[in-house]
Design a protein around this motif. Structure first.
Motif, PDB file in Angstrom:
ATOM      1  N   LEU A   1      43.581  44.197  70.465  1.00  0.00           N
ATOM      2  CA  LEU A   1      44.519  45.029  71.758  1.00  0.00           C
ATOM      3  C   LEU A   1      44.279  44.192  72.978  1.00  0.00           C
ATOM      4  N   GLY A   2      45.377  44.373  73.826  1.00  0.00           N
ATOM      5  CA  GLY A   2      45.417  44.057  75.208  1.00  0.00           C
ATOM      6  C   GLY A   2      45.668  45.633  75.774  1.00  0.00           C
ATOM      7  N   MET A   3      45.471  45.625  77.068  1.00  0.00           N
ATOM      8  CA  MET A   3      45.861  47.082  77.500  1.00  0.00           C
ATOM      9  C   MET A   3      46.753  46.978  78.962  1.00  0.00           C
ATOM     10  N   GLY A   4      47.682  47.688  79.031  1.00  0.00           N
ATOM     11  CA  GLY A   4      48.749  47.787  80.143  1.00  0.00           C
ATOM     12  C   GLY A   4      48.001  48.356  81.460  1.00  0.00           C
ATOM     13  N   LEU A   5      48.482  47.879  82.531  1.00  0.00           N
ATOM     14  CA  LEU A   5      48.103  48.596  83.922  1.00  0.00           C
ATOM     15  C   LEU A   5      48.126  49.898  83.746  1.00  0.00           C
TER      16      LEU A   5
ATOM     17  N   GLY B   1      47.278  51.818  80.949  1.00  0.00           N
ATOM     18  CA  GLY B   1      46.715  52.313  79.851  1.00  0.00           C
ATOM     19  C   GLY B   1      47.126  52.329  78.676  1.00  0.00           C
ATOM     20  N   HIS B   2      48.378  51.500  78.673  1.00  0.00           N
ATOM     21  CA  HIS B   2      49.351  51.536  77.362  1.00  0.00           C
ATOM     22  C   HIS B   2      48.610  50.542  76.381  1.00  0.00           C
ATOM     23  N   ILE B   3      48.736  51.007  74.924  1.00  0.00           N
ATOM     24  CA  ILE B   3      48.257  49.963  74.051  1.00  0.00           C
ATOM     25  C   ILE B   3      49.438  49.999  72.931  1.00  0.00           C
ATOM     26  N   GLY B   4      49.741  48.593  72.629  1.00  0.00           N
ATOM     27  CA  GLY B   4      50.984  48.276  72.020  1.00  0.00           C
ATOM     28  C   GLY B   4      52.052  48.640  73.117  1.00  0.00           C
ATOM     29  N   PHE B   5      53.133  49.509  72.660  1.00  0.00           N
ATOM     30  CA  PHE B   5      54.071  49.917  73.590  1.00  0.00           C
ATOM     31  C   PHE B   5      53.963  51.577  73.696  1.00  0.00           C
TER      32      PHE B   5
ATOM     33  N   LYS C   1      59.284  41.510  83.448  1.00  0.00           N
ATOM     34  CA  LYS C   1      60.649  40.884  83.670  1.00  0.00           C
ATOM     35  C   LYS C   1      60.311  39.326  84.221  1.00  0.00           C
ATOM     36  N   ARG C   2      59.210  39.049  84.332  1.00  0.00           N
ATOM     37  CA  ARG C   2      58.627  37.708  84.628  1.00  0.00           C
ATOM     38  C   ARG C   2      58.944  36.718  83.550  1.00  0.00           C
ATOM     39  N   PHE C   3      59.079  37.262  82.477  1.00  0.00           N
ATOM     40  CA  PHE C   3      59.416  36.361  81.207  1.00  0.00           C
ATOM     41  C   PHE C   3      60.810  36.435  80.851  1.00  0.00           C
TER      42      PHE C   3
ATOM     43  N   ASN D   1      43.013  43.503  88.519  1.00  0.00           N
ATOM     44  CA  ASN D   1      44.186  44.512  88.686  1.00  0.00           C
ATOM     45  C   ASN D   1      44.148  45.635  87.527  1.00  0.00           C
ATOM     46  N   LYS D   2      43.038  45.248  86.608  1.00  0.00           N
ATOM     47  CA  LYS D   2      42.874  46.457  85.395  1.00  0.00           C
ATOM     48  C   LYS D   2      41.641  47.128  85.741  1.00  0.00           C
ATOM     49  N   ALA D   3      40.962  46.863  86.933  1.00  0.00           N
ATOM     50  CA  ALA D   3      39.616  47.480  87.218  1.00  0.00           C
ATOM     51  C   ALA D   3      39.859  49.003  87.133  1.00  0.00           C
TER      52      ALA D   3
ATOM     53  N   SER E   1      61.246  36.815  72.076  1.00  0.00           N
ATOM     54  CA  SER E   1      60.681  37.622  71.030  1.00  0.00           C
ATOM     55  C   SER E   1      59.178  37.517  70.728  1.00  0.00           C
ATOM     56  N   TYR E   2      58.353  38.647  70.431  1.00  0.00           N
ATOM     57  CA  TYR E   2      57.081  38.371  70.043  1.00  0.00           C
ATOM     58  C   TYR E   2      56.831  37.339  68.846  1.00  0.00           C
ATOM     59  N   HIS E   3      57.763  37.617  67.964  1.00  0.00           N
ATOM     60  CA  HIS E   3      57.815  36.660  66.759  1.00  0.00           C
ATOM     61  C   HIS E   3      57.718  35.195  67.470  1.00  0.00           C
TER      62      HIS E   3
ATOM     63  N   LEU F   1      47.384  41.935  65.228  1.00  0.00           N
ATOM     64  CA  LEU F   1      47.333  41.095  66.482  1.00  0.00           C
ATOM     65  C   LEU F   1      48.274  41.584  67.601  1.00  0.00           C
ATOM     66  N   ALA F   2      47.974  40.853  68.906  1.00  0.00           N
ATOM     67  CA  ALA F   2      48.617  41.416  70.063  1.00  0.00           C
ATOM     68  C   ALA F   2      49.462  40.035  70.837  1.00  0.00           C
ATOM     69  N   THR F   3      50.391  40.293  71.527  1.00  0.00           N
ATOM     70  CA  THR F   3      50.939  39.525  72.307  1.00  0.00           C
ATOM     71  C   THR F   3      50.178  39.813  73.761  1.00  0.00           C
ATOM     72  N   GLY F   4      51.265  38.952  75.256  1.00  0.00           N
ATOM     73  CA  GLY F   4      50.801  39.361  76.276  1.00  0.00           C
ATOM     74  C   GLY F   4      50.044  38.035  76.794  1.00  0.00           C
ATOM     75  N   SER F   5      49.403  38.201  78.036  1.00  0.00           N
ATOM     76  CA  SER F   5      48.517  37.176  78.553  1.00  0.00           C
ATOM     77  C   SER F   5      47.202  37.420  77.984  1.00  0.00           C
ATOM     78  N   SER F   6      46.639  38.563  77.799  1.00  0.00           N
ATOM     79  CA  SER F   6      45.072  38.729  77.257  1.00  0.00           C
ATOM     80  C   SER F   6      44.884  37.974  76.239  1.00  0.00           C
ATOM     81  N   PRO F   7      45.648  37.786  75.170  1.00  0.00           N
ATOM     82  CA  PRO F   7      44.865  37.290  73.789  1.00  0.00           C
ATOM     83  C   PRO F   7      45.308  35.664  74.054  1.00  0.00           C
TER      84      PRO F   7
ATOM     85  N   ASN G   1      51.538  42.338  63.587  1.00  0.00           N
ATOM     86  CA  ASN G   1      51.539  42.360  65.123  1.00  0.00           C
ATOM     87  C   ASN G   1      51.846  43.967  65.445  1.00  0.00           C
ATOM     88  N   LEU G   2      51.351  44.324  66.722  1.00  0.00           N
ATOM     89  CA  LEU G   2      51.515  45.503  67.096  1.00  0.00           C
ATOM     90  C   LEU G   2      52.867  45.896  67.423  1.00  0.00           C
ATOM     91  N   ASP G   3      53.840  45.217  67.927  1.00  0.00           N
ATOM     92  CA  ASP G   3      55.132  45.391  68.416  1.00  0.00           C
ATOM     93  C   ASP G   3      55.992  44.245  68.266  1.00  0.00           C
ATOM     94  N   GLU G   4      57.234  44.589  68.797  1.00  0.00           N
ATOM     95  CA  GLU G   4      58.396  43.825  68.789  1.00  0.00           C
ATOM     96  C   GLU G   4      59.554  44.606  69.707  1.00  0.00           C
TER      97      GLU G   4
HETATM   98  C1  F6R Z   1      51.203  43.302  73.478  1.00  0.00           C
HETATM   99  C2  F6R Z   1      51.229  44.594  73.615  1.00  0.00           C
HETATM  100  C3  F6R Z   1      50.759  45.218  75.079  1.00  0.00           C
HETATM  101  C4  F6R Z   1      49.912  44.229  75.999  1.00  0.00           C
HETATM  102  C5  F6R Z   1      49.709  44.998  77.513  1.00  0.00           C
HETATM  103  C6  F6R Z   1      48.693  44.005  78.048  1.00  0.00           C
HETATM  104  O1  F6R Z   1      51.661  42.855  71.949  1.00  0.00           O
HETATM  105  O2  F6R Z   1      51.113  45.509  72.817  1.00  0.00           O
HETATM  106  O3  F6R Z   1      50.247  46.505  75.149  1.00  0.00           O
HETATM  107  O4  F6R Z   1      48.502  44.179  74.980  1.00  0.00           O
HETATM  108  O5  F6R Z   1      51.031  45.144  78.163  1.00  0.00           O
HETATM  109  O6  F6R Z   1      49.486  42.934  78.626  1.00  0.00           O
HETATM  110  P1  F6R Z   1      48.760  41.640  79.269  1.00  0.00           P
HETATM  111  O7  F6R Z   1      47.573  41.274  78.169  1.00  0.00           O
HETATM  112  O8  F6R Z   1      49.891  40.602  79.225  1.00  0.00           O
HETATM  113  O9  F6R Z   1      48.211  42.130  80.536  1.00  0.00           O
END
Ligand code: F6R
Length: 245
Positions: A131-135, A137-141, A166-168, A201-203, A79-81, A34-40, A65-68
């Motif tokens: 998974l979600g994906m960062g801007l 291209g990161h997955i997890g960290f 940092k918004r969090f 913003n992910k396009a 915390s992601y927990h 499982l993943a955290t972040g806004s996507s899931p 979970n992917l990360d902490e």
């Molecule tokens: C979350 C994670 C991160 C997010 C990625 C996208 O556990 O591992 O890779 O999936 O940063 O974050 P959001 O969904 O907030 O755009």
């Protein structure tokens, strides 16, 4: 790689939740990554609704979970927990004993990463990794790098990730500088992967990651080599890839 086109965030969430729910119905003792972040978040909301209706049961599932963040205890509200309990676990019936996240309070990185990989292995590996994906291209960290990482490891967060997260926190200074994350190899060993992407913003990164060359500079691009990946993306996220679909 299957590209599943969704209208918007809600549609993306429902479609991805359907895949996860089917996984759990077909194999009730599934090991879910499982993943955290806004996507899931929308996926978890949908799965909770179906759980409450009796349509899906997580009683035999195990989760990883992917990360902490390294340095945050499970009780820290960033915390992601904490995130996972608030947004998903507290509302479903997955047994607490089968919920796994890296322990951010364990400062011995080597020991914690080894423990986590061994726990995934002991559970029989991950059946479905969300998974979600960062801007960038990161997955997890797993951030852009010169090579793809292997097992669970401790990473220094990049400035762009600190900035995005940092918004969090009260300020950028409060964002932890390190995290434990499954490695790219850990993710690739999952038998099935579902990655969700939403928003304009992910396009750009969607085009690079799923339609460009496979490179550790865009960590998610490695997913192109996996045999069972579903990319569930909304129209906005796919808006710069339409000529390639
Ligand atoms: C979350 C994670 C991160 C997010 C990625 C996208 O556990 O591992 O890779 O999936 O940063 O974050 P959001 O969904 O907030 O755009």
């Amino acid at each position: 790689m299957k590209i599943i086109r969704a209208k918007d965030y809600n549609d993306m969430s429902r479609k991805a939740a359907n895949i996860i729910s089917a996984q759990v119905i077909l194999k009730p003792d599934s090991v879910l990554g499982l993943a955290t972040g806004s996507s899931p978040i929308g996926i978890y909301e949908q799965l909770i609704k179906w759980y409450n209706k009796g349509d899906v049961d997580f009683g035999e599932c195990t989760t990883f979970n992917l990360d902490e963040y390294r340095g945050l205890t499970a009780y820290h509200d960033q915390s992601y927990h904490y995130f996972m309990h608030k947004n998903f676990f507290d509302a479903i019936n997955v047994p607490e004993s089968r919920i796994n996240l890296p322990d951010g309070a364990q400062m011995d990185a080597e020991r914690e990463c080894e423990r986590y990989d061994a726990a995934i292995q002991a559970a029989g590996g991950i059946d479905l990794q969300l998974l979600g994906m960062g801007l960038n291209g990161h997955i997890g960290f797993n951030e852009p790098d010169d090579y793809f990482s292997k097992g669970t490891h401790c990473v220094d967060l990049t400035e762009s990730t600190i900035e995005a997260n940092k918004r969090f926190f009260e300020s950028a200074d409060d964002v932890p500088r390190q995290a434990y994350t499954m490695g790219v190899q850990t993710i690739m060993l999952a038998r099935r992967i579902v990655i969700v992407v939403s928003g304009e913003n992910k396009a750009d990164i969607v085009r690079q990651a799923f339609f460009g060359p496979v490179t550790p500079r865009v960590p998610a691009s490695i997913l192109q080599l996996h045999t069972d990946v579903s990319v569930v993306a909304d129209e906005a996220a796919l808006s710069k890839s339409m000529d390639l679909l």
